[in-house]
Design a protein around this motif. Structure first.
Motif, PDB file in Angstrom:
ATOM      1  N   ASP A 107       0.864  -1.174   0.000  1.00 49.30           N
ATOM      2  CA  ASP A 107       0.000   0.000   0.000  1.00 49.30           C
ATOM      3  C   ASP A 107       0.905   1.229   0.000  1.00 49.30           C
ATOM      4  O   ASP A 107       1.414   1.646   1.044  1.00 49.30           O
ATOM      5  CB  ASP A 107      -0.900  -0.021   1.234  1.00 49.30           C
ATOM      6  N   LEU A 108       1.116   1.820  -1.182  1.00 52.50           N
ATOM      7  CA  LEU A 108       2.081   2.898  -1.310  1.00 52.50           C
ATOM      8  C   LEU A 108       1.643   4.149  -0.550  1.00 52.50           C
ATOM      9  O   LEU A 108       2.481   4.824   0.060  1.00 52.50           O
ATOM     10  CB  LEU A 108       2.297   3.221  -2.786  1.00 52.50           C
ATOM     11  N   ALA A 109       0.365   4.466  -0.582  1.00 50.87           N
ATOM     12  CA  ALA A 109      -0.111   5.645   0.148  1.00 50.87           C
ATOM     13  C   ALA A 109       0.090   5.467   1.647  1.00 50.87           C
ATOM     14  O   ALA A 109       0.480   6.402   2.360  1.00 50.87           O
ATOM     15  CB  ALA A 109      -1.578   5.907  -0.173  1.00 50.87           C
ATOM     16  N   ARG A 110      -0.156   4.257   2.129  1.00 53.10           N
ATOM     17  CA  ARG A 110       0.082   3.967   3.541  1.00 53.10           C
ATOM     18  C   ARG A 110       1.568   4.131   3.865  1.00 53.10           C
ATOM     19  O   ARG A 110       1.938   4.604   4.942  1.00 53.10           O
ATOM     20  CB  ARG A 110      -0.385   2.541   3.842  1.00 53.10           C
ATOM     21  N   GLY A 111       2.420   3.729   2.915  1.00 53.78           N
ATOM     22  CA  GLY A 111       3.848   3.883   3.122  1.00 53.78           C
ATOM     23  C   GLY A 111       4.257   5.334   3.303  1.00 53.78           C
ATOM     24  O   GLY A 111       5.176   5.635   4.082  1.00 53.78           O
ATOM     25  N   VAL A 112       3.610   6.258   2.592  1.00 55.53           N
ATOM     26  CA  VAL A 112       3.902   7.676   2.771  1.00 55.53           C
ATOM     27  C   VAL A 112       3.569   8.104   4.197  1.00 55.53           C
ATOM     28  O   VAL A 112       4.323   8.860   4.829  1.00 55.53           O
ATOM     29  CB  VAL A 112       3.112   8.521   1.749  1.00 55.53           C
ATOM     30  N   ARG A 113       2.459   7.598   4.715  1.00 57.49           N
ATOM     31  CA  ARG A 113       2.086   7.950   6.088  1.00 57.49           C
ATOM     32  C   ARG A 113       3.099   7.392   7.096  1.00 57.49           C
ATOM     33  O   ARG A 113       3.418   8.037   8.096  1.00 57.49           O
ATOM     34  CB  ARG A 113       0.684   7.441   6.379  1.00 57.49           C
ATOM     35  N   ILE A 114       3.598   6.190   6.835  1.00 54.72           N
ATOM     36  CA  ILE A 114       4.618   5.614   7.716  1.00 54.72           C
ATOM     37  C   ILE A 114       5.901   6.434   7.631  1.00 54.72           C
ATOM     38  O   ILE A 114       6.529   6.743   8.651  1.00 54.72           O
ATOM     39  CB  ILE A 114       4.879   4.145   7.333  1.00 54.72           C
ATOM     40  N   ARG A 115       6.281   6.808   6.442  1.00 50.82           N
ATOM     41  CA  ARG A 115       7.462   7.655   6.249  1.00 50.82           C
ATOM     42  C   ARG A 115       7.316   8.967   6.995  1.00 50.82           C
ATOM     43  O   ARG A 115       8.274   9.478   7.600  1.00 50.82           O
ATOM     44  CB  ARG A 115       7.648   7.900   4.757  1.00 50.82           C
ATOM     45  N   ASP A 116       6.111   9.545   6.976  1.00 51.18           N
ATOM     46  CA  ASP A 116       5.897  10.827   7.632  1.00 51.18           C
ATOM     47  C   ASP A 116       5.947  10.724   9.155  1.00 51.18           C
ATOM     48  O   ASP A 116       5.992  11.749   9.845  1.00 51.18           O
ATOM     49  CB  ASP A 116       4.559  11.432   7.189  1.00 51.18           C
ATOM     50  N   LEU A 117       5.955   9.511   9.680  1.00 52.07           N
ATOM     51  CA  LEU A 117       6.182   9.322  11.109  1.00 52.07           C
ATOM     52  C   LEU A 117       7.672   9.368  11.446  1.00 52.07           C
ATOM     53  O   LEU A 117       8.044   9.330  12.617  1.00 52.07           O
ATOM     54  CB  LEU A 117       5.596   7.978  11.558  1.00 52.07           C
ATOM     55  N   GLY A 118       8.510   9.448  10.417  1.00 49.59           N
ATOM     56  CA  GLY A 118       9.948   9.531  10.619  1.00 49.59           C
ATOM     57  C   GLY A 118      10.688   8.240  10.387  1.00 49.59           C
ATOM     58  O   GLY A 118      11.904   8.168  10.645  1.00 49.59           O
ATOM     59  N   LEU A 119      10.007   7.194   9.920  1.00 52.61           N
ATOM     60  CA  LEU A 119      10.666   5.921   9.658  1.00 52.61           C
ATOM     61  C   LEU A 119      11.143   5.843   8.208  1.00 52.61           C
ATOM     62  O   LEU A 119      10.444   6.288   7.291  1.00 52.61           O
ATOM     63  CB  LEU A 119       9.705   4.759   9.933  1.00 52.61           C
ATOM     64  N   ALA A 120      12.327   5.297   8.017  1.00 54.69           N
ATOM     65  CA  ALA A 120      12.817   5.028   6.670  1.00 54.69           C
ATOM     66  C   ALA A 120      12.095   3.802   6.133  1.00 54.69           C
ATOM     67  O   ALA A 120      12.062   2.756   6.788  1.00 54.69           O
ATOM     68  CB  ALA A 120      14.321   4.794   6.694  1.00 54.69           C
ATOM     69  N   VAL A 121      11.503   3.927   4.961  1.00 52.65           N
ATOM     70  CA  VAL A 121      10.752   2.834   4.353  1.00 52.65           C
ATOM     71  C   VAL A 121      11.624   2.169   3.288  1.00 52.65           C
ATOM     72  O   VAL A 121      12.174   2.841   2.412  1.00 52.65           O
ATOM     73  CB  VAL A 121       9.440   3.330   3.730  1.00 52.65           C
ATOM     74  N   TYR A 122      11.743   0.848   3.389  1.00 53.78           N
ATOM     75  CA  TYR A 122      12.421   0.046   2.379  1.00 53.78           C
ATOM     76  C   TYR A 122      11.382  -0.808   1.662  1.00 53.78           C
ATOM     77  O   TYR A 122      10.515  -1.421   2.299  1.00 53.78           O
ATOM     78  CB  TYR A 122      13.458  -0.878   3.018  1.00 53.78           C
ATOM     79  N   SER A 123      11.485  -0.861   0.349  1.00 53.57           N
ATOM     80  CA  SER A 123      10.592  -1.712  -0.423  1.00 53.57           C
ATOM     81  C   SER A 123      10.878  -3.172  -0.125  1.00 53.57           C
ATOM     82  O   SER A 123      12.009  -3.632  -0.240  1.00 53.57           O
ATOM     83  CB  SER A 123      10.773  -1.463  -1.920  1.00 53.57           C
TER      84      SER A 123
END
Length: 300
Positions: free
Chosen positions: A174-190
């Motif tokens: 869920d790419l949109a959800r990933g943006v929200r996780i990123r905005d919490l300050g976490l680095a997102v890896y595919s």
């Protein structure tokens, strides 16, 4: 919320590396070291050891320690090593996390407890206990297709406030959800090779790949093109990789099986041994894998 893109704490291109075994199922540490050296020589600046692709459900804590030590010896001190410590038993995960810290891992990969399917309170408690035991930077692993549980955004919001939790390998898709996780300050890896380009466009810092066993240099080129703002070039690279991604990820028992068959085709390993309940690719499956790798220009 933060608009800043988090740093890549473990590098940009990581492969969830396979673990080599002898024909009798015993650890093949020399083969495992050969895999590690191959990956580092071909685009990877970090490695994940004893993850699912490393067949961690079939390795003992003692074997996980041997694997980590052997890989560190093979690649030296400058390559980021992330040790898989996630199990469905918190006590075992604590043992693995403590062992990883003692043996010089740069971080740990912590998956949601599988099979038991705890609720969010149980997931949070499990994470808190293992994070405290590790004393290392932590990459969470969200892969509900394998675990039966998904980390809720509310849980992410809580654990993102814990200093050691710095990243997530996302295989939710869920790419949109990933943006929200990123905005919490976490680095997102595919965590989905077929979504690698999409993840970069949505703020991911890099990949934890399976196809990286054969396409590490191509993944590096993809990151470089994206970073340079060359979206057309990035798309060209990704499009060229698609046959290989389909071949590696399209088999019913993909992962360790396809990674090892690819390594055999590349001459890194002289076998494709896996531990039961996995079974090696059969000749027809290997032929299909070869065709995909050839079409992507990864083998002649």
């Amino acid at each position: 919320m933060t608009s800043a893109v988090p740093a890549a704490p473990f590098g940009r291109v990581l492969t969830a590396m396979a673990t080599a075994f002898h024909a009798d199922g015993a650890l093949d540490l020399e083969g495992t070291q050969a895999i590690a050296r191959h990956l580092v020589a071909n685009g990877n600046d970090g490695l994940v050891v004893s993850g699912t692709t490393g067949e961690s459900p079939t390795t003992t804590p003692a074997e996980d320690g041997e694997i980590l030590a052997a890989v560190r010896d093979a690649v030296g001190p400058d390559v980021a090593l992330v040790a898989g410590v996630g199990t469905n038993d918190t006590r075992t995960s604590v043992t693995l996390a403590e062992q990883a810290a003692k043996q010089g891992a740069d971080g740990v990969l912590l998956v949601t407890p599988y099979y038991s399917k705890p609720g969010q309170r149980g997931i949070t408690q499990h994470f808190r206990t293992v994070v405290d035991a590790a004393g290392l930077p932590v990459m969470l692993y969200d892969v509900p297709g394998r675990t039966g549980s998904q980390i809720a955004l509310e849980t992410y919001a809580e654990v993102a406030s814990w200093e050691p939790v710095v990243a997530v390998k996302d295989a939710v898709g869920d790419l949109a959800r990933g943006v929200r996780i990123r905005d919490l300050g976490l680095a997102v890896y595919s965590g989905d090779d077929e979504l690698n380009l999409g993840w970069l466009a949505h703020g991911a810092v890099g990949f934890v790949s399976v196809v990286g066993h054969a396409a590490g240099n191509e993944l590096r080129a993809l990151v470089d093109a994206h970073d340079a703002g060359d979206t057309a070039g990035a798309l060209t690279i990704f499009t060229r990789m698609l046959p290989a991604i389909d071949a590696v990820m399209g088999v019913a028992n993909y992962g360790a099986t396809t990674a090892k068959a690819a390594l055999e085709l590349l001459g890194v390993l002289d076998n494709r041994n896996v531990r039961s309940p996995l079974v090696p690719l059969d000749d027809e499956e290997v032929a299909a894998l070869r065709a995909g790798l050839e079409e992507s220009g990864l083998i002649p």
